[in-house]
Design a protein around this motif. Structure first.
Motif, short mmCIF file in Angstrom:
data_model
loop_
_atom_site.label_atom_id
_atom_site.label_comp_id
_atom_site.label_asym_id
_atom_site.label_seq_id
_atom_site.Cartn_x
_atom_site.Cartn_y
_atom_site.Cartn_z
N LYS A 73 0.86 -1.18 0.00
CA LYS A 73 0.00 0.00 0.00
C LYS A 73 0.90 1.23 0.00
O LYS A 73 2.04 1.16 0.45
N LYS A 74 0.38 2.35 -0.48
CA LYS A 74 1.22 3.54 -0.51
C LYS A 74 1.63 3.97 0.89
O LYS A 74 2.68 4.56 1.07
N SER A 75 0.85 3.63 1.90
CA SER A 75 1.22 3.96 3.27
C SER A 75 2.39 3.12 3.79
O SER A 75 2.96 3.43 4.84
N ASP A 76 2.77 2.05 3.07
CA ASP A 76 3.90 1.20 3.48
C ASP A 76 5.25 1.84 3.17
O ASP A 76 6.27 1.41 3.71
N PHE A 77 5.28 2.84 2.29
CA PHE A 77 6.55 3.41 1.82
C PHE A 77 7.00 4.59 2.67
O PHE A 77 6.20 5.38 3.15
N HIS A 78 8.32 4.70 2.79
CA HIS A 78 8.96 5.85 3.43
C HIS A 78 9.96 6.39 2.40
O HIS A 78 10.89 5.68 2.02
N ILE A 79 9.75 7.63 1.96
CA ILE A 79 10.65 8.25 0.98
C ILE A 79 11.24 9.49 1.64
O ILE A 79 10.50 10.35 2.12
N GLU A 80 12.55 9.56 1.67
CA GLU A 80 13.23 10.67 2.32
C GLU A 80 14.36 11.18 1.44
O GLU A 80 14.94 10.43 0.66
N ILE A 81 14.67 12.47 1.64
CA ILE A 81 15.85 13.06 1.00
C ILE A 81 16.68 13.67 2.10
O ILE A 81 16.19 14.44 2.92
N ASP A 82 17.95 13.27 2.14
CA ASP A 82 18.87 13.81 3.12
C ASP A 82 20.22 14.00 2.46
O ASP A 82 20.83 13.03 1.99
N ASN A 83 20.66 15.24 2.38
CA ASN A 83 21.97 15.56 1.83
C ASN A 83 22.15 14.99 0.42
O ASN A 83 23.14 14.30 0.15
#
Length: 158
Positions: A73-83
């Motif tokens: 499900k789309k709620s299963d994903f974690h998308i992050e941007i760091d540096n």
């Protein structure tokens, strides 16, 4: 199977009565370490999920990242941007219990992955967006205005 034996330069055969059914230890180690890790070690044996396949396409205006991750499900994903590093991860767990007169069966499963990508300086990280449709996670990484390719133009000679 060939019974050829290499003979050293001094023409002495060592261990000429070797049992041909057993692999030579050094060959066995070479075989183990020159092979990909067994799928049992690299996949989630409960679901068969391995690291998802990723397609990355560059256009004049953006980079498009497509990740094949069906069954989530789309709620299963974690998308992050760091540096300037884009991280895509998920963790899911599943539990079930079935009770009958003489027994109880409990099953559980767990799967996770994390993919990371270093973004080029040309990406406008303020305008990144993502969507999830039909098992494909789509991430649009728009380019900064100054990094976008400009159309070809003619220059007049004066």
């Amino acid at each position: 199977m060939s019974n050829l034996v290499s003979v050293p330069k001094n023409e002495n055969l060592v261990n000429s009565n070797l049992n041909q059914n057993f692999p030579v230890l050094s060959n066995w180690f070479d075989d183990i370490f020159n092979r990909d890790l067994p799928s049992v070690l690299t996949s989630n044996f409960n679901t068969g999920i391995t690291l998802p396949k990723v397609n990355i396409k560059e256009t004049a205006d953006a980079f498009m990242v497509d990740v094949a991750v069906p069954g989530l499900k789309k709620s299963d994903f974690h998308i992050e941007i760091d540096n300037q590093v884009l991280s895509i991860s998920t963790e899911t767990s599943e539990k079930s219990e079935h009770k009958e007169e003489n027994y109880t069966r409990r099953e559980f499963g767990y799967s996770s992955f994390k993919r990371t990508f270093t973004l080029p300086e040309s990406v406008n990280d303020e305008k990144i967006n993502a969507s999830y449709n039909d098992g494909i996670l789509n991430i649009l990484l728009p380019k900064k205005e100054e990094a976008k390719q400009k159309p070809a133009r003619s220059i007049k000679i004066s």
